[in-house]
Design a protein around this motif. Sequence first.
Motif, mmCIF file in Angstrom:
data_model
loop_
_atom_site.group_PDB
_atom_site.id
_atom_site.type_symbol
_atom_site.label_atom_id
_atom_site.label_comp_id
_atom_site.label_asym_id
_atom_site.label_seq_id
_atom_site.Cartn_x
_atom_site.Cartn_y
_atom_site.Cartn_z
ATOM 1 N N ASP A 4 39.523 40.099 33.710
ATOM 2 C CA ASP A 4 40.558 39.445 34.509
ATOM 3 C C ASP A 4 39.891 38.767 35.696
ATOM 4 O O ASP A 4 39.059 39.375 36.382
ATOM 5 C CB ASP A 4 41.583 40.453 35.023
ATOM 6 N N PHE A 5 40.270 37.525 35.922
ATOM 7 C CA PHE A 5 39.729 36.742 37.036
ATOM 8 C C PHE A 5 40.837 36.413 38.019
ATOM 9 O O PHE A 5 41.957 36.086 37.621
ATOM 10 C CB PHE A 5 39.098 35.446 36.519
ATOM 11 N N GLY A 6 40.534 36.488 39.305
ATOM 12 C CA GLY A 6 41.484 36.136 40.343
ATOM 13 C C GLY A 6 41.616 34.629 40.474
ATOM 14 O O GLY A 6 40.899 33.856 39.828
ATOM 15 N N ALA A 7 42.517 34.202 41.331
ATOM 16 C CA ALA A 7 42.745 32.779 41.559
ATOM 17 C C ALA A 7 41.491 32.077 42.082
ATOM 18 O O ALA A 7 41.316 30.881 41.866
ATOM 19 C CB ALA A 7 43.899 32.597 42.546
ATOM 20 N N ASP A 8 40.606 32.844 42.733
ATOM 21 C CA ASP A 8 39.363 32.267 43.260
ATOM 22 C C ASP A 8 38.243 32.210 42.216
ATOM 23 O O ASP A 8 37.134 31.789 42.508
ATOM 24 C CB ASP A 8 38.891 33.043 44.495
ATOM 25 N N GLY A 9 38.537 32.651 40.977
ATOM 26 C CA GLY A 9 37.552 32.615 39.906
ATOM 27 C C GLY A 9 36.637 33.820 39.846
ATOM 28 O O GLY A 9 35.808 33.928 38.948
ATOM 29 N N MET A 10 36.793 34.737 40.780
ATOM 30 C CA MET A 10 35.973 35.955 40.806
ATOM 31 C C MET A 10 36.625 37.033 39.942
ATOM 32 O O MET A 10 37.850 37.117 39.863
ATOM 33 C CB MET A 10 35.814 36.466 42.243
ATOM 34 N N LEU B 158 38.191 46.189 39.931
ATOM 35 C CA LEU B 158 37.112 45.890 40.868
ATOM 36 C C LEU B 158 37.627 45.369 42.201
ATOM 37 O O LEU B 158 36.996 45.574 43.239
ATOM 38 C CB LEU B 158 36.144 44.880 40.247
ATOM 39 N N ARG B 159 38.751 44.663 42.149
ATOM 40 C CA ARG B 159 39.383 44.127 43.366
ATOM 41 C C ARG B 159 40.875 44.344 43.243
ATOM 42 O O ARG B 159 41.445 44.149 42.174
ATOM 43 C CB ARG B 159 39.084 42.630 43.511
ATOM 44 N N ALA B 160 41.515 44.746 44.321
ATOM 45 C CA ALA B 160 42.948 45.032 44.324
ATOM 46 C C ALA B 160 43.757 43.748 44.492
ATOM 47 O O ALA B 160 44.364 43.507 45.524
ATOM 48 C CB ALA B 160 43.283 46.034 45.420
ATOM 49 N N GLU B 161 43.729 42.931 43.466
ATOM 50 C CA GLU B 161 44.532 41.709 43.465
ATOM 51 C C GLU B 161 44.873 41.364 42.019
ATOM 52 O O GLU B 161 44.173 41.773 41.098
ATOM 53 C CB GLU B 161 43.809 40.551 44.148
ATOM 54 N N PRO B 162 45.942 40.645 41.816
ATOM 55 C CA PRO B 162 46.339 40.317 40.446
ATOM 56 C C PRO B 162 45.389 39.321 39.782
ATOM 57 O O PRO B 162 44.777 38.484 40.449
ATOM 58 C CB PRO B 162 47.730 39.707 40.604
ATOM 59 N N GLY B 163 45.278 39.446 38.485
ATOM 60 C CA GLY B 163 44.478 38.491 37.727
ATOM 61 C C GLY B 163 45.263 37.213 37.496
ATOM 62 O O GLY B 163 46.458 37.237 37.245
ATOM 63 N N ALA B 164 44.584 36.093 37.594
ATOM 64 C CA ALA B 164 45.207 34.800 37.344
ATOM 65 C C ALA B 164 44.881 34.301 35.938
ATOM 66 O O ALA B 164 45.587 33.460 35.398
ATOM 67 C CB ALA B 164 44.743 33.784 38.380
#
Length: 78
Positions: A34-40, A16-22
């Motif tokens: 998978d959630f990003g560092a921002d919780g999204m 959904l977003r081109a960033e790694p999951g945190a």
Amino acid sequence: MKLHYYPETDSLYIELRAEPGAETREVAPGVDADFGADGMIVGLDIDGASKLDLSSLGDRCAAVGAEGGVTAPRASYR
């Protein structure tokens, strides 16, 4: 939104977003989010994907976006 199918594990990853999951959390049996560092949420990993009817996934996502939900470009099936 990008779809990645892995036949060796019969899993589908919906990016959904081109960033790694945190952080990864199981949200349903066989479905990890998978959630990003921002919780999204950044993606979903679905086990047993070949058993699902995904033929209209892109149309459904576009409809949700048109209704004011998550905005995403039409899915490309590879």
